[in-house]
Design a protein around this motif. Structure first.
Motif, PDB file in Angstrom:
ATOM      1  N   GLY A 300       0.830  -1.203   0.000  1.00  0.00           N
ATOM      2  CA  GLY A 300       0.000   0.000   0.000  1.00  0.00           C
ATOM      3  C   GLY A 300       0.863   1.251   0.000  1.00  0.00           C
ATOM      4  O   GLY A 300       1.823   1.353  -0.772  1.00  0.00           O
ATOM      5  N   GLY A 301       0.552   2.179   0.905  1.00  0.00           N
ATOM      6  CA  GLY A 301       1.310   3.429   0.964  1.00  0.00           C
ATOM      7  C   GLY A 301       2.571   3.341   1.808  1.00  0.00           C
ATOM      8  O   GLY A 301       3.295   4.336   1.944  1.00  0.00           O
ATOM      9  N   ALA A 302       2.861   2.157   2.383  1.00  0.00           N
ATOM     10  CA  ALA A 302       3.996   2.067   3.309  1.00  0.00           C
ATOM     11  C   ALA A 302       5.356   2.363   2.652  1.00  0.00           C
ATOM     12  O   ALA A 302       6.135   3.146   3.206  1.00  0.00           O
ATOM     13  CB  ALA A 302       4.002   0.704   4.006  1.00  0.00           C
ATOM     14  N   PRO A 303       5.657   1.802   1.480  1.00  0.00           N
ATOM     15  CA  PRO A 303       6.950   2.132   0.879  1.00  0.00           C
ATOM     16  C   PRO A 303       7.089   3.627   0.549  1.00  0.00           C
ATOM     17  O   PRO A 303       8.151   4.213   0.769  1.00  0.00           O
ATOM     18  CB  PRO A 303       6.991   1.280  -0.399  1.00  0.00           C
ATOM     19  CG  PRO A 303       6.098   0.119  -0.100  1.00  0.00           C
ATOM     20  CD  PRO A 303       4.989   0.697   0.733  1.00  0.00           C
ATOM     21  N   ALA A 304       5.998   4.250   0.051  1.00  0.00           N
ATOM     22  CA  ALA A 304       6.038   5.688  -0.249  1.00  0.00           C
ATOM     23  C   ALA A 304       6.277   6.481   1.028  1.00  0.00           C
ATOM     24  O   ALA A 304       7.051   7.450   1.048  1.00  0.00           O
ATOM     25  CB  ALA A 304       4.724   6.130  -0.904  1.00  0.00           C
ATOM     26  N   THR A 305       5.622   6.056   2.107  1.00  0.00           N
ATOM     27  CA  THR A 305       5.752   6.737   3.392  1.00  0.00           C
ATOM     28  C   THR A 305       7.176   6.643   3.914  1.00  0.00           C
ATOM     29  O   THR A 305       7.779   7.644   4.320  1.00  0.00           O
ATOM     30  CB  THR A 305       4.774   6.094   4.416  1.00  0.00           C
ATOM     31  OG1 THR A 305       3.441   6.284   3.924  1.00  0.00           O
ATOM     32  CG2 THR A 305       4.917   6.709   5.790  1.00  0.00           C
ATOM     33  N   LEU A 306       7.737   5.444   3.882  1.00  0.00           N
ATOM     34  CA  LEU A 306       9.098   5.248   4.391  1.00  0.00           C
ATOM     35  C   LEU A 306      10.103   6.052   3.564  1.00  0.00           C
ATOM     36  O   LEU A 306      10.977   6.723   4.113  1.00  0.00           O
ATOM     37  CB  LEU A 306       9.458   3.762   4.344  1.00  0.00           C
ATOM     38  CG  LEU A 306      10.874   3.431   4.819  1.00  0.00           C
ATOM     39  CD1 LEU A 306      11.046   3.781   6.291  1.00  0.00           C
ATOM     40  CD2 LEU A 306      11.200   1.960   4.582  1.00  0.00           C
ATOM     41  N   SER A 307       9.954   6.001   2.249  1.00  0.00           N
ATOM     42  CA  SER A 307      10.909   6.680   1.386  1.00  0.00           C
ATOM     43  C   SER A 307      10.852   8.196   1.582  1.00  0.00           C
ATOM     44  O   SER A 307      11.892   8.866   1.629  1.00  0.00           O
ATOM     45  CB  SER A 307      10.618   6.300  -0.079  1.00  0.00           C
ATOM     46  OG  SER A 307      11.549   6.888  -0.927  1.00  0.00           O
ATOM     47  N   ASP A 347      -2.774   9.236  -5.215  1.00  0.00           N
ATOM     48  CA  ASP A 347      -2.597   8.592  -3.901  1.00  0.00           C
ATOM     49  C   ASP A 347      -1.123   8.555  -3.505  1.00  0.00           C
ATOM     50  O   ASP A 347      -0.771   8.723  -2.335  1.00  0.00           O
ATOM     51  CB  ASP A 347      -3.106   7.139  -3.933  1.00  0.00           C
ATOM     52  CG  ASP A 347      -4.601   7.040  -4.187  1.00  0.00           C
ATOM     53  OD1 ASP A 347      -5.315   8.030  -3.963  1.00  0.00           O
ATOM     54  OD2 ASP A 347      -5.050   5.950  -4.607  1.00  0.00           O
ATOM     55  N   VAL A 348      -0.270   8.294  -4.480  1.00  0.00           N
ATOM     56  CA  VAL A 348       1.170   8.235  -4.203  1.00  0.00           C
ATOM     57  C   VAL A 348       1.651   9.611  -3.735  1.00  0.00           C
ATOM     58  O   VAL A 348       2.381   9.728  -2.745  1.00  0.00           O
ATOM     59  CB  VAL A 348       1.970   7.798  -5.462  1.00  0.00           C
ATOM     60  CG1 VAL A 348       3.464   7.805  -5.177  1.00  0.00           C
ATOM     61  CG2 VAL A 348       1.524   6.424  -5.941  1.00  0.00           C
ATOM     62  N   LEU A 349       1.210  10.657  -4.446  1.00  0.00           N
ATOM     63  CA  LEU A 349       1.603  12.027  -4.092  1.00  0.00           C
ATOM     64  C   LEU A 349       1.104  12.371  -2.690  1.00  0.00           C
ATOM     65  O   LEU A 349       1.812  13.006  -1.907  1.00  0.00           O
ATOM     66  CB  LEU A 349       1.052  13.033  -5.114  1.00  0.00           C
ATOM     67  CG  LEU A 349       1.637  12.919  -6.528  1.00  0.00           C
ATOM     68  CD1 LEU A 349       0.866  13.803  -7.503  1.00  0.00           C
ATOM     69  CD2 LEU A 349       3.122  13.289  -6.553  1.00  0.00           C
TER      70      LEU A 349
END
Ligand code: MG
Length: 370
Positions: A300-307, A347-349
Motif C-alpha cells: 500500500g502506501g507504506a513504501p512511499a511513506t518510508l521513502s 494517492d502516491v503524491l
C-alpha cells in the motif's frame, strides 16, 4: 540511432552516462537534458552533445518540466537520474509513452510500486535498471526461467560504518557518513548507504522490478563491491555478476539492452583481486534495513511513506539538525503512524505529502529537544 533523454544530467549518474555516450556517438544521440540547478554544466553538456537549447533545461524539481522533457518525441530511452521522489513524473511519463526507462531513480518505483507497474503494463514501456544490484540481477536472471528462481541475493558494501556498534554510531558526523568505501555517489544515496536504507529501498525495488516475494530476497554484506548481486536457482546453482565498482557498466547495459556495448567498464584485474568476503547484515545497528522489509511487506502506501520520511530525515541530518541515529528513529516513527492505500498517482503524491508533514514535525521536535 537511438535517442536518449538524460534527466539529472549534471549529477553523478548523468555525467557518467554522457561519458558512456561519448564513446558511442554514432549509436546514441542525446535529445534532451535536465539538470536540477547546475546551469553552467548543463549548457556545456548541451553544446558538446548538440542538444537543442529548448530541450536542455534546469528544472529543479518542477514535475511538469521534467515530464515534458521525458516525453521528447525522439527519446527512445529515458534515463531517470533525478534525485529522490521528484523523479516520479519522469518514470510515469516514460512508461506511459512506451519508452525504455533506464531507471537510476529508485524512489519513484518504490513509492509508486503497483501504480508504476500498472502504467508499465498499459503503456508498453520497459524498465531496465541502472542500480548496480538490479542490473546484476537482470543479467543473472537470463540464466533460468522465472519459475526456477529460488532466491535473489542483493549484495551490500556495508557502507562506511560496517562493524560499528550503536555506541560508536551515536558519534557519527556528516563528513564520516559522506565517505563511502567503494562507490563515489551523490550525497542522498551515500547517506542512505551508511544507514543501509539504500539496501532496504533496493529490496523493495527488486520486488517491484522482478516480482519476487520478500521472503526470497536476501541481503548479503560483501565489502569489496565486486559481486553486484546474485540469483540462486532451484537446482542449487547461484549465478553472480562481477565487475569492479563502475556505474558506467550498468548505464551502458541499460542503453544497449538486451545487447552489450563494446566498451569495457569495470573489467576485473584478477592479479590484484585477492579475496571476496561475505557477512550477514547487523539489523540491530542498522534498523533501516528491517524497516524497509516491514514497509515492503505491508505494501500500500507504506513504501512511499518510508521513502518520503527518509528523504526528510536525510536532509535534516545533512543540515546537522539531527544525529545519524535519529534517521532510523524518524523513519520508524512515521511508518508507525499508519499508512493509507495507494492505487493512483494522486494517492502516491498524497502518501508522500503526509509522510513529509509527519517527518518534519518529528525532526523539529528532535532538533528543539537537542
Ligand atoms: Mg545500488
Amino acid at each position: 540511432m537511438t535517442g536518449v533523454a538524460i534527466l539529472g544530467s549534471t549529477g553523478s549518474i548523468g555525467t557518467q552516462a554522457l561519458d558512456v555516450i561519448r564513446s558511442h556517438r554514432s549509436e546514441y544521440e542525446v535529445v534532451a537534458l535536465a539538470a536540477g540547478r547546475n546551469a553552467e554544466l548543463l549548457a556545456a553538456q548541451a553544446a558538446e552533445f548538440g542538444v537543442d537549447p529548448r530541450w536542455a533545461r534546469t528544472t529543479g524539481d518542477d514535475p511538469e518540466a521534467l515530464a515534458e522533457l521525458a516525453a521528447h518525441p525522439d527519446a527512445d530511452v529515458v534515463l531517470n537520474a533525478v534525485v529522490g521522489f521528484a523523479g516520479l513524473p519522469v518514470t510515469i511519463t516514460a512508461l506511459e509513452q512506451g519508452k525504455r526507462l533506464a531507471l537510476a531513480n529508485k524512489e519513484s518505483l518504490i513509492a509508486g510500486g503497483a501504480v508504476v507497474n500498472e502504467v508499465r503494463r498499459k503503456g508498453g514501456g520497459e524498465i531496465v535498471p541502472v542500480d548496480s544490484e538490479h542490473s546484476a540481477v537482470y543479467q543473472c536472471l537470463r540464466s533460468g526461467t522465472a519459475g526456477e528462481v529460488l532466491r535473489v541475493l542483493l549484495t551490500a558494501s556495508g557502507g562506511p560504518f560496517r562493524g560499528k556498534t550503536r555506541a560508536e554510531l551515536a558519534l557519527v558526523q556528516v563528513e564520516d557518513a559522506l565517505k563511502h568505501p567503494t562507490w563515489d555517489m551523490g550525497a542522498k544515496i551515500t547517506i542512505d548507504s551508511s544507514t543501509l536504507m539504500n539496501k532496504g529501498l533496493e529490496v523493495i525495488e527488486a520486488h517491484e522490478l522482478f516480482g519476487v516475494d520478500y521472503d526470497r530476497i536476501e541481503v548479503v554484506v560483501h565489502p569489496q563491491s565486486v559481486i553486484h548481486s546474485m540469483v540462486e536457482f532451484v537446482d542449487g546453482a547461484t549465478i553472480a555478476q562481477l565487475s569492479m565498482p563502475d556505474m558506467r557498466l550498468p548505464i551502458g547495459l541499460a542503453l544497449g539492452a538486451p545487447g552489450r556495448l563494446h566498451q569495457p567498464f569495470g573489467a576485473i584485474d584478477w592479479t590484484t583481486l585477492s579475496s571476496l568476503t561475505f557477512e550477514t547484515p547487523d539489523l540491530g545497528a542498522f534498523p533501516c534495513l528491517a524497516l524497509a522489509y516491514e514497509a515492503g511487506r505491508a505494501g500500500g502506501g507504506a513504501p512511499a511513506t518510508l521513502s518520503a520520511a527518509n528523504e526528510v530525515a536525510v536532509e535534516a541530518f545533512l543540515a546537522r539538525r539531527i544525529p545519524w541515529l535519529a534517521i532510523a528513529e524518524v523513519n520508524g516513527e512515521v511508518l508507525a503512524k499508519g499508512v493509507g492505500n495507494v492505487s493512483t498517482v494522486a494517492d502516491v503524491l498524497e502518501a508522500d505529502r503526509v509522510a513529509r508533514v509527519h517527518a518534519r514535525a518529528i525532526v523539529d521536535r528532535m532538533a528543539e529537544a537537542a
